[in-house]
Design a protein around this motif. Structure first.
Motif, PDB file in Angstrom:
ATOM      1  N   CYS A   1       0.836  -1.200   0.000  1.00 33.71           N
ATOM      2  CA  CYS A   1       0.000   0.000   0.000  1.00 33.71           C
ATOM      3  C   CYS A   1       0.871   1.249   0.000  1.00 33.71           C
ATOM      4  O   CYS A   1       1.749   1.384   0.848  1.00 33.71           O
ATOM      5  CB  CYS A   1      -0.912   0.016   1.220  1.00 33.71           C
ATOM      6  SG  CYS A   1      -1.846   1.556   1.336  1.00 33.71           S
ATOM      7  N   PRO A   2       0.623   2.184  -0.917  1.00 32.91           N
ATOM      8  CA  PRO A   2       1.442   3.398  -0.947  1.00 32.91           C
ATOM      9  C   PRO A   2       1.335   4.230   0.333  1.00 32.91           C
ATOM     10  O   PRO A   2       2.183   5.086   0.576  1.00 32.91           O
ATOM     11  CB  PRO A   2       0.914   4.169  -2.152  1.00 32.91           C
ATOM     12  CG  PRO A   2      -0.346   3.514  -2.569  1.00 32.91           C
ATOM     13  CD  PRO A   2      -0.320   2.124  -2.034  1.00 32.91           C
ATOM     14  N   TYR A   3       0.311   3.993   1.148  1.00 33.68           N
ATOM     15  CA  TYR A   3       0.188   4.721   2.420  1.00 33.68           C
ATOM     16  C   TYR A   3       0.384   3.792   3.609  1.00 33.68           C
ATOM     17  O   TYR A   3       0.131   4.179   4.750  1.00 33.68           O
ATOM     18  CB  TYR A   3      -1.179   5.417   2.510  1.00 33.68           C
ATOM     19  CG  TYR A   3      -1.523   5.990   1.176  1.00 33.68           C
ATOM     20  CD1 TYR A   3      -0.715   6.990   0.634  1.00 33.68           C
ATOM     21  CD2 TYR A   3      -2.538   5.461   0.407  1.00 33.68           C
ATOM     22  CE1 TYR A   3      -0.922   7.446  -0.641  1.00 33.68           C
ATOM     23  CE2 TYR A   3      -2.757   5.925  -0.877  1.00 33.68           C
ATOM     24  CZ  TYR A   3      -1.945   6.913  -1.403  1.00 33.68           C
ATOM     25  OH  TYR A   3      -2.137   7.345  -2.671  1.00 33.68           O
ATOM     26  N   GLY A   4       0.778   2.574   3.328  1.00 35.22           N
ATOM     27  CA  GLY A   4       1.010   1.621   4.402  1.00 35.22           C
ATOM     28  C   GLY A   4      -0.250   1.214   5.139  1.00 35.22           C
ATOM     29  O   GLY A   4      -0.198   0.829   6.311  1.00 35.22           O
TER      30      GLY A   4
END
Lengths: 242, 521
Positions: free
Chosen positions: B155-158
Motif C-alpha cells: 500500500c502506498p500509504y502503508g
C-alpha cells in the motif's frame, strides 16, 4: 469591476480558506490521535533518520506502490510528478518578479501538463479495464479523476489552443493577494479551469485526497522499529497502569 | 488426500490472480461465542438492543485512540495495489477478500456517520447505513482476514488491513457479537494460564514425560523445569509446544539448546502460553491483561531474562508490544533484549561455536522455510532490519545440509500467510483456511517438484497446526511441516552431562554465561 470578477474573487478566498483551514484541522486530528502500539511494517528502519529516508522514498518514488503494481505506479508517478511541475510552474502567476528557477522550469512545466493528463487517463482506464479495480471504484473515485482530467485539459487548452490574457489573469490573482482587485478575462477555458480548481480545493479536506497528509502519519511507515530498546506508551494506555 | 465438502483449489505452476466471483465466501462465518465467553472478557453476552448506537460509539472511540484507524479510514484512494495480494482473495476469488474491499465494509459505515460527503451524498462516495446485514457481513469477512499484513507492504500509504480487522472485531465484541474460538481461548488463559486449558499438574506431568523421552533417546538428563525460582531464563512458549506435533519436537530442541548453553531456565504454569489472542480481537485491555501474566511470572520466579519459543503472532506481541503492555522490564538483565527469541538465542550460540552439531542427522530431509507472516512483517530478530529472515535461516543451515528457499516473491516480507492466523485456526473455518493456503501450497509444491524439497520448517505454532491440517487437502503429508528447533534437536550433540542447578553454582554454567554475551548489545 465585473460581476464575474467579484464572484470568482470571493470563490477563491472561500476555497483557499476551506483548503487551508480544513487541511490544518485534519492534520491536527491525525497528529493528536495517539498511536498506542508500535506497528511499523517490517523490515523497518531502526533509526529516526532511517524513517525519514523511508518516508522520502515513499513520497518521492512511491516505493510501496512500485512493489505492488507496476502499471499503477507508472501512471500515478507520471500524474503526480506532472502535477508537481505544473503547480510549481503556476507559482509564476502569483509572484512578481518571477524568480530564476521558475523561469528555468517553464519549458518542462508545459509538457508536464501532458504527462499529468496521460497519467490520469491511465489511472482511469484501470478503473474500467481491471475487474478488481472496477469493483472497488465508487462514483466519487471516477468523478475525482474526471475533475483532475478536466483541470488538465482546460489548462492545456489555454496554452495550446485558445490563449487567454495571462497578464490579466496574473493581475487578478496578484490583486487577490494584495486586496486590490482586478478584472478577470472572460474566456471559457479559463472560467472552466478556475471553477474546477476551486472545486478541487474545496473538496480536498473532505475526500480521499487526504492521502497526501495521511502518508506522513501512517504508523506502519513513520515509526522507528525499536520497541525493545525504548518503551512506547500512549497517554490513554498509561492511565490503565494507574 | 483429505476429504472436503468444498472445492480445494488446484495447484498450478504460478499463483494466478483470479477473476472476481462475488459472494463465493459470503456463507463463511465462525461459531459465535456463548454469552459466558463474551462476559469473561468484559463484553456484553449477547447482541445488545441499541447495538447500532453502541457500535458507532465504539467506532468513534477507536478512531480517537488509534491513529492507524483514523488515518487508514481517511487515506485510501482505491488504487487497487492491494487487490491481488491477499491469500484469501487468491484462494477464493471473492472480491470482499481483497484488502481494500474488506476495509471498505467498515469504511463505508465510517463515511456515512463521520464524514460530510457520506452524510449528505452517501451514494456518491459509497457510504451505507449500519444495518444488521452489514454487521453480518463484518462478522463473515473480518473473520476471513488473518491479520498477516501482506497488503500493508504494497500500500502506498502503508494501510494495514489488520488494523481495520482488529477494530472491526473490537466493535463487534463491544456490542455482544464475539467469536467463539478467540474469546473462549482468552478466557481460558485468564482462568488456567494457557490456550489449551492445560492446568499446572498436567503440565508438570507432560514435562516429566518429555524428560524421560529425551533421556531414553540420548542418555542425557536434559531438564524441562516448571516454576523453578531463581533461574536465568523464563521460557514463554505456545502451549501447543507441550504436546502437539511437530511443536513438541521444537520444545525438546529448546531444552537441549539451553542444556548445552549451560544456562538455567524454567517454564511457568502461570504464563504457560506465549500466544496472545487479545491482539486478534483488537482489544488492548485484554492483550494487556494477557501480557501482564508474563511480567508477574518473571517477577515471581526472579528470572533475569525472558525468551520466547517459536510462535508467530506471539512474537509480534512479545517483540513489538510487550514492553508497552507490561514494561518496563528494568528488573531484568539489561545485557539482553527483552524479550529474546529462541532463534536469536540459538543463533548467538552458533556465532560463538558453542554448540556441537551433526548436520548429517537431518540428511533424510531437504528443507525449505516458511516465513511466518507476523514474524516477517511485524517483528525483527537481531539488531538489523531483516534479521527475522536471516537468523532462522542461519539456524536451519547450521543444522541441515539440504536447504532451498521457495520463490522469492513468496518469502521474506512478501511471504504468504499459512491461512490459519489471526484467530482463524478453528475447524468451523476450514474452508477459508484450506483455500487461503493455496498460495503457500503452490510455492511449496514448486520446490517439492523442482528441487526435491521434502519438508518445510516454520517458527509458529499456528503455522505448524494449520499446515498439519491443510497439507493433506493438497495431497501432501501432514508431517512435512517441522519445527526449526526440531531440526536443531536432531543435529545437536549433547556434550554436557550434568544440568546446571542454579547459575554460578555449577562450574559449567559459569563458563557458559561468560561466553553467552549477546550480539544485541
Amino acid at each position: 469591476m465585473s460581476f464575474l470578477t467579484i464572484v470568482y474573487a470571493l470563490l477563491f478566498y472561500a476555497a483557499t480558506a476551506i483548503l487551508t483551514l480544513g487541511l490544518a484541522y485534519r492534520i491536527a486530528v491525525f497528529a493528536k490521535t495517539p498511536a498506542p502500539l508500535k506497528i511499523p511494517t517490517t523490515p523497518a528502519p531502526v533509526t529516526r533518520t532511517g524513517v525519514v529516508l523511508r518516508l522520502f522514498r515513499e513520497v518521492a518514488f512511491f516505493e510501496s506502490l512500485f512493489k505492488g503494481s507496476k502499471w499503477t505506479w507508472i501512471f500515478s508517478w507520471m500524474f503526480h510528478l506532472g502535477l508537481l511541475l505544473v503547480l510549481v510552474r503556476h507559482v509564476r502567476y502569483f509572484v512578481d518578479p518571477v524568480p530564476m528557477p521558475l523561469v528555468l522550469i517553464q519549458p518542462f512545466g508545459v509538457y508536464a501538463g501532458f504527462a499529468m493528463v496521460a497519467g490520469l487517463a491511465g489511472l482511469w482506464a484501470r478503473r474500467f479495464l481491471v475487474d478488481r479495480v472496477r469493483y472497488i471504484s465508487a462514483p466519487s473515485d471516477h468523478l475525482m479523476l474526471l475533475l483532475l482530467l478536466l483541470i488538465g485539459f482546460s489548462g492545456l487548452m489555454m496554452k495550446f489552443v485558445s490563449h487567454t490574457d495571462i497578464v490579466m489573469v496574473k493581475q487578478f490573482f496578484r490583486g487577490l493577494i494584495e486586496f486590490d482587485w482586478h478584472n478577470l478575462p472572460l474566456d471559457f477555458p479559463l472560467i472552466v479551469h478556475l471553477t474546477l480548481v476551486a472545486t478541487l480545493m474545496i473538496i480536498f479536506p473532505f475526500s480521499k485526497l487526504l492521502h497526501a497528509p495521511g502518508v506522513f502519519f501512517s504508523p506502519t511507515r513513520n515509526q522507528v522499529d525499536n520497541p525493545r530498546e525504548k518503551r512506547h506508551i500512549a497517554r490513554w494506555a498509561k492511565k490503565l497502569e494507574e | 488426500m483429505a476429504k472436503a465438502d468444498f472445492e480445494v483449489p488446484e495447484l498450478k505452476e504460478y499463483i494466478e490472480v483470479p477473476e472476481i466471483v462475488e459472494g463465493t465466501m459470503a456463507h463463511s462465518k465462525p461459531f459465535y461465542a456463548a454469552p459466558q465467553h463474551n462476559t469473561d472478557l468484559g463484553f456484553p453476552g449477547e447482541l445488545v438492543d441499541n447495538w447500532q448506537e453502541k457500535a458507532l460509539e465504539k467506532m468513534d472511540d477507536l478512531r480517537k485512540r488509534y491513529r492507524s484507524f483514523q488515518v487508514y479510514l481517511d487515506s485510501c484512494v482505491k488504487c487497487g495495489a492491494c487487490t491481488d495480494k491477499c491469500h484469501y482473495f487468491l484462494g477464493t476469488s471473492d472480491p470482499k477478500n481483497m484488502p481494500v474491499a474488506r476495509q471498505d465494509l467498515l469504511r463505508k459505515v465510517y463515511r456515512r456517520y463521520f464524514t460530510l460527503p457520506g452524510k449528505y451524498f452517501p451514494n456518491l462516495v459509497g457510504a451505507v447505513d449500519l444495518t444488521k446485514d452489514v454487521l453480518d457481513e463484518w462478522y463473515s469477512y473480518y473473520h476471513q482476514c488473518s491479520q498477516c499484513r501482506r497488503c500493508s507492504v504494497f500500500c502506498p500509504y502503508g494501510i494495514d488491513t489488520a488494523e481495520i480487522s482488529m477494530a472491526a472485531r473490537e466493535i463487534m465484541d463491544s456490542v455482544g457479537v464475539g467469536q467463539k474460538y478467540c474469546n473462549e481461548i482468552i478466557a481460558k488463559v485468564f482462568k488456567i494460564g494457557n490456550n489449551l486449558g492445560l492446568p499446572g499438574p498436567a503440565l508438570a506431568d507432560t514435562l516429566e514425560g518429555l524428560e524421560e523421552d529425551v533421556f531414553d533417546d540420548t542418555g542425557v538428563a536434559v531438564k524441562y523445569p516448571l516454576d523453578k525460582k531463581g533461574v536465568d531464563i523464563l521460557l514463554i512458549t505456545p502451549s501447543a509446544d507441550f504436546f502437539a506435533e511437530p511443536h513438541v519436537d521444537g520444545l525438546i530442541g529448546y531444552g537441549k539448546v539451553f542444556h548445552e548453553a549451560g544456562v538455567s531456565w524454567t517454564l511457568s504454569s502461570k504464563a504457560s502460553e506465549a500466544a496472545n489472542f487479545g491482539m486478534f480481537i483488537g482489544s488492548y485491555e485484554n492483550m494487556r491483561r494477557v501480557s501482564l501474566r508474563i511480567r508477574e511470572a518473571a517477577l515471581e520466579l526472579g528470572v533475569k531474562r525472558i525468551v520466547f519459543g517459536e510462535c508467530g503472532h506471539a512474537w509480534r506481541v512479545a517483540y513489538s508490544f510487550l514492553n508497552t503492555l507490561a514494561g518496563p522490564f528494568d528488573f531484568l538483565d539489561p545485557n539482553y533484549p527483552v524479550p529474546q527469541h529462541i532463534c536469536e538465542f540459538t543463533y548467538d550460540l552458533l556465532q560463538k561455536n558453542a554448540l556441537t552439531l551433526d548436520k548429517s542427522e537431518n540428511d533424510d530431509m531437504t528443507l525449505t522455510f516458511h516465513d511466518s507472516c507476523n514474524v516477517a512483517r511485524a517483528t525483527r530478530m537481531g539488531d538489523k532490519p531483516g534479521g527475522q529472515f536471516e537468523i532462522p535461516r542461519a539456524v536451519i543451515k547450521a543444522v541441515c545440509n539440504n536447504y532451498v528457499d521457495m520463490h522469492h516473491e513468496t518469502i521474506g516480507e512478501k511471504t504468504f500467510c499459512c491461512g490459519g492466523g489471526g484467530g482463524l485456526l478453528t475447524d468451523d473455518l476450514m474452508e477459508v483456511r484450506v483455500k487461503g493456503a493455496m498460495p503457500r501450497m503452490t510455492a511449496l509444491n514448486n520446490v517439492i517438484q523442482d528441487e526435491g524439497v521434502t519438508h518445510m520448517a516454520a517458527i509458529c505454532a499456528i503455522c505448524k497446526s494449520q499446515f498439519t491440517k491443510v497439507l493433506p487437502y493438497y495431497g501432501m503429508d501432514m508431517d512435512q511441516i517441522v519445527s526449526v528447533h526440531q531440526l536443531v534437536s536432531n543435529a545437536i550433540q549433547l556434550t554436557r552431562k550434568t544440568e546446571p542447578e542454579t547459575p554460578g553454582e555449577v562450574e559449567g554454567a559459569e563458563a557458559a554465561s561468560e561466553t553467552d554475551t549477546d550480539a544485541e548489545e
